[in-house]
Design a protein around this motif. Structure first.
Motif, short mmCIF file in Angstrom:
data_model
loop_
_atom_site.label_atom_id
_atom_site.label_comp_id
_atom_site.label_asym_id
_atom_site.label_seq_id
_atom_site.Cartn_x
_atom_site.Cartn_y
_atom_site.Cartn_z
N GLN A 1 0.84 -1.21 0.00
CA GLN A 1 0.00 0.00 0.00
C GLN A 1 0.88 1.26 0.00
N THR A 2 1.89 1.25 0.86
CA THR A 2 2.78 2.41 0.95
C THR A 2 3.54 2.62 -0.36
N ALA A 3 4.07 1.52 -0.93
CA ALA A 3 4.82 1.62 -2.19
C ALA A 3 3.92 2.12 -3.31
N THR A 4 2.68 1.67 -3.35
CA THR A 4 1.73 2.10 -4.38
C THR A 4 1.46 3.60 -4.27
N LEU A 5 1.25 4.07 -3.04
CA LEU A 5 1.00 5.51 -2.83
C LEU A 5 2.23 6.33 -3.21
N MET A 6 3.42 5.84 -2.87
CA MET A 6 4.65 6.55 -3.23
C MET A 6 4.79 6.63 -4.75
N ALA A 7 4.48 5.53 -5.43
CA ALA A 7 4.58 5.50 -6.89
C ALA A 7 3.56 6.46 -7.53
N GLU A 8 2.33 6.46 -7.00
CA GLU A 8 1.29 7.35 -7.54
C GLU A 8 1.68 8.81 -7.40
N ARG A 9 2.26 9.14 -6.25
CA ARG A 9 2.64 10.53 -5.97
C ARG A 9 4.02 10.88 -6.53
N ARG A 10 4.74 9.85 -7.01
CA ARG A 10 6.11 10.05 -7.51
C ARG A 10 7.01 10.67 -6.45
N VAL A 11 6.93 10.10 -5.24
CA VAL A 11 7.80 10.54 -4.14
C VAL A 11 8.63 9.37 -3.65
N GLY A 12 9.77 9.67 -3.07
CA GLY A 12 10.69 8.63 -2.62
C GLY A 12 10.59 8.31 -1.15
N SER A 13 9.63 8.95 -0.46
CA SER A 13 9.48 8.70 0.96
C SER A 13 8.06 9.00 1.40
N ALA A 14 7.72 8.49 2.56
CA ALA A 14 6.43 8.81 3.18
C ALA A 14 6.68 9.06 4.66
N VAL A 15 5.98 10.04 5.20
CA VAL A 15 6.04 10.31 6.62
C VAL A 15 5.03 9.38 7.29
#
Length: 131
Positions: free
Chosen positions: A24-38
């Protein structure tokens, strides 16, 4: 006169909870094109961070991204930057700690994340402008 962290950081922070799966986290990161999540844990005062490298390491160890929880793979000993820090100060903190991302906090409020990529972009633009 250097640029400040607040001008260079990504203000659109992806926030996830510790119970999100790695997928889930990787999918959200890919959708947002970001390399990290808080990672905000409602049960603790802390702010964590999970990066693409953390996800990669877990999968590389053969862990299942559909059952592994983000909370087991994040870094809690996050180094924070203030919005008024210079970009140079943020870069120095990254080098000292071996981090590629810093969470930008104003008091206890998460304002953004600044990454190595953000700093390189700022410095490259400054060099281009000078030339």
């Amino acid at each position: 006169m250097g640029m400040h962290v607040r001008e260079a950081m990504a203000a659109l922070v992806l926030t996830v909870g510790p119970e999100h799966t790695l997928r889930q986290t990787a999918t959200l990161m890919a959708e947002r094109r970001v390399g990290s999540a808080v990672v905000l844990d409602p049960d603790s005062e802390g702010v964590g961070i999970i990066t693409e490298r953390d996800v990669l390491m877990a999968i590389g160890r053969g862990l299942d991204p559909d059952t592994e929880r983000t909370g087991s793979h994040l870094t809690w000993d996050v180094v924070y930057a203030g919005p008024a820090w210079t970009v140079e100060a943020a870069a120095a903190a990254m080098v000292r700690g071996g981090f590629r991302h810093l969470v930008v906090l104003d008091g206890s409020e998460v304002l953004g994340v600044i990454s190595v990529r953000d700093i390189l972009r700022v410095w490259t633009q400054a060099t281009d402008a000078a030339a």
